[in-house]
Write a protein that holds these residues in place. Structure first.
Motif, PDB file in Angstrom:
ATOM      1  N   LYS A  96       0.824  -1.203   0.000  1.00 39.56           N
ATOM      2  CA  LYS A  96       0.000   0.000   0.000  1.00 39.56           C
ATOM      3  C   LYS A  96       0.864   1.261   0.000  1.00 39.56           C
ATOM      4  CE  LYS A  96      -4.231   1.657   2.202  1.00 39.56           C
ATOM      5  NZ  LYS A  96      -5.197   1.415   3.310  1.00 39.56           N
ATOM      6  N   MET A  99       2.359   1.882  -3.393  1.00 40.14           N
ATOM      7  CA  MET A  99       1.359   2.476  -4.278  1.00 40.14           C
ATOM      8  C   MET A  99       1.198   3.970  -3.977  1.00 40.14           C
ATOM      9  SD  MET A  99       0.136   0.183  -6.379  1.00 40.14           S
ATOM     10  CE  MET A  99      -1.463   0.823  -6.884  1.00 40.14           C
ATOM     11  N   LYS A 100       1.134   4.321  -2.687  1.00 37.47           N
ATOM     12  CA  LYS A 100       0.950   5.718  -2.280  1.00 37.47           C
ATOM     13  C   LYS A 100       2.105   6.583  -2.766  1.00 37.47           C
ATOM     14  CE  LYS A 100       0.386   8.673   1.800  1.00 37.47           C
ATOM     15  NZ  LYS A 100       0.300   8.698   3.293  1.00 37.47           N
ATOM     16  N   ARG A 103       1.938   6.984  -6.567  1.00 38.46           N
ATOM     17  CA  ARG A 103       0.792   7.831  -6.905  1.00 38.46           C
ATOM     18  C   ARG A 103       1.107   9.300  -6.607  1.00 38.46           C
ATOM     19  NH1 ARG A 103      -2.675   9.381  -3.487  1.00 38.46           N
ATOM     20  NH2 ARG A 103      -2.361   7.630  -2.042  1.00 38.46           N
ATOM     21  N   ASP A 114      -5.541   3.118  -4.742  1.00 38.11           N
ATOM     22  CA  ASP A 114      -4.526   2.146  -4.337  1.00 38.11           C
ATOM     23  C   ASP A 114      -5.133   0.780  -4.047  1.00 38.11           C
ATOM     24  OD1 ASP A 114      -2.841   4.298  -4.507  1.00 38.11           O
ATOM     25  OD2 ASP A 114      -2.682   4.618  -2.346  1.00 38.11           O
ATOM     26  N   GLU A 115      -6.133   0.753  -3.191  1.00 38.69           N
ATOM     27  CA  GLU A 115      -6.746  -0.524  -2.814  1.00 38.69           C
ATOM     28  C   GLU A 115      -7.487  -1.145  -3.990  1.00 38.69           C
ATOM     29  OE1 GLU A 115      -8.993  -0.477   0.747  1.00 38.69           O
ATOM     30  OE2 GLU A 115      -7.396   0.413   1.959  1.00 38.69           O
ATOM     31  N   TYR A 127      -2.116  -5.978   1.600  1.00 42.55           N
ATOM     32  CA  TYR A 127      -1.960  -4.522   1.574  1.00 42.55           C
ATOM     33  C   TYR A 127      -0.798  -4.060   2.453  1.00 42.55           C
ATOM     34  CZ  TYR A 127      -6.665  -3.945  -0.459  1.00 42.55           C
ATOM     35  OH  TYR A 127      -7.769  -3.970  -1.276  1.00 42.55           O
ATOM     36  N   ILE A 146       1.562  -0.777  -9.930  1.00 41.64           N
ATOM     37  CA  ILE A 146       2.141   0.569  -9.993  1.00 41.64           C
ATOM     38  C   ILE A 146       2.004   1.139 -11.403  1.00 41.64           C
ATOM     39  CG2 ILE A 146       4.332   1.834  -9.866  1.00 41.64           C
ATOM     40  CD1 ILE A 146       5.077  -0.076  -7.526  1.00 41.64           C
ATOM     41  N   ILE A 149      -1.400   2.766 -12.091  1.00 39.73           N
ATOM     42  CA  ILE A 149      -1.786   4.016 -11.426  1.00 39.73           C
ATOM     43  C   ILE A 149      -2.074   5.081 -12.479  1.00 39.73           C
ATOM     44  CG2 ILE A 149      -0.965   5.908  -9.954  1.00 39.73           C
ATOM     45  CD1 ILE A 149       0.684   3.843  -8.407  1.00 39.73           C
TER      46      ILE A 149
END
Length: 306
Positions: A96, A99-100, A103, A114-115, A127, A146, A149
């Motif tokens: 997670k 991803m954050k 992003r 993300d989720e 996660y 990724i 995104i």
């Protein structure tokens, strides 16, 4: 008619007088999966990097979503997601958090994305697990997540199944097919595992020594990779006589190992077996086969000694 989203015209990349790409021309349509096939060093990764904007061509043009100006190409590449060579992961961070971070780098504020994407690639149960504890297949799926995104319209993947176990390969194949069919994402994928590409791609681009040798659809591949009956016997000469004079066919090929490929009677092997039995020919094998994608590729580029 499908919409063209990428056109590459006369793309050439030279390194110290060596042409890694030599006047490459390709065109990609929306909602299809394109497999790039070529040996190591053929130019697959160089081509992918040029399209993604990770390198500059010596000359030639890239037209992306109808745009070719350098400044506009940069904007249009925001509509591309890519995974080239290895996933860009921070191993001490969770899925997670990876991803954050990516992003945020892309300037996308949507946290719910993300989720949603992690669930799409089958990582919803991990996660909060650190990437260093992931299997190779899970790392590849996170790399694809990724790349997704920003909801890209074109997804570029360089050897995404390299080193993954068979079950992981099946999972990624199913994921990519789902992305194409449900989200209408165009996918450009390179792989040296040709039997997997054959089960996934709708179109194929053969590249050899920096040159495009052929662009071909799956339907055309299936037509050219003919089905045949493989026959083995200790008496190939007598078998050929029976094929021509009893079964009235010349649609066969005698191979160097003396096996015979018969391109008729595909659905009537009983008649074949009966003719051989009545003429007292011992058949050690009678099976339905077809030329492989690898066989076809090697024929296109000129055989194994290239």
């Amino acid at each position: 008619m499908s919409e063209g989203i990428l056109i590459v015209e006369n793309l050439t990349k030279e390194y110290k007088n060596i042409k890694a790409l030599d006047n490459v021309n390709i065109s990609l349509e929306r909602g299809k999966i394109y497999g790039i096939i070529g040996e190591n060093g053929a130019g697959k990764t160089t081509l992918i990097r040029m399209i993604a904007g990770l390198g500059e061509p010596t000359y030639g043009e890239i037209i992306l979503f109808g745009h070719k100006e350098k400044g506009e190409l940069k904007n249009q590449r925001k509509r591309i997601g890519y995974l080239i060579e290895t996933p860009s992961l921070y191993l001490d961070m969770t899925a997670k958090d990876n991803m954050k971070l990516h992003r945020t780098i892309k300037g996308i504020p949507d946290m719910e994305m993300d989720e949603e994407i992690l669930k799409l690639v089958g990582l919803e149960s991990v996660y909060n697990k650190k990437a260093k504890d992931f299997s190779l297949g899970m790392k590849q799926r996170l790399g694809i997540a990724i790349a997704l995104i920003g909801n890209p319209e074109l997804l570029i993947l360089d050897e995404p199944i390299n080193g993954i176990d068979p079950s992981g390969i099946v999972e990624i194949r199913q994921l990519l097919r789902k992305l194409c069919e449900e989200k209408n994402i165009t996918i450009l994928i390179s792989s040296h595992i040709l039997n997997e590409l054959y089960q996934l791609a709708t179109n194929y681009i053969f590249i050899h020594k920096g040159r495009i040798k052929e662009n071909i659809t799956l339907k055309e591949i299936d037509e050219k990779c003919k089905k045949y009956i493989l026959l083995n016997t200790d008496e190939p000469e007598r078998m050929v006589y029976i094929l021509e004079n009893v079964l009235n066919t010349r649609n066969y090929k005698v191979m160097p190992d003396k096996s015979i490929r018969l391109y008729e009677y595909i659905d009537n092997r009983k008649e074949l077996a009966k003719a051989f039995l009545e003429n007292r020919i011992l058949v050690t094998n009678i099976s339905c086969e077809s030329d492989s994608l690898e066989d076809y590729f090697m024929n296109v580029v000129g055989g194994k000694n290239v």
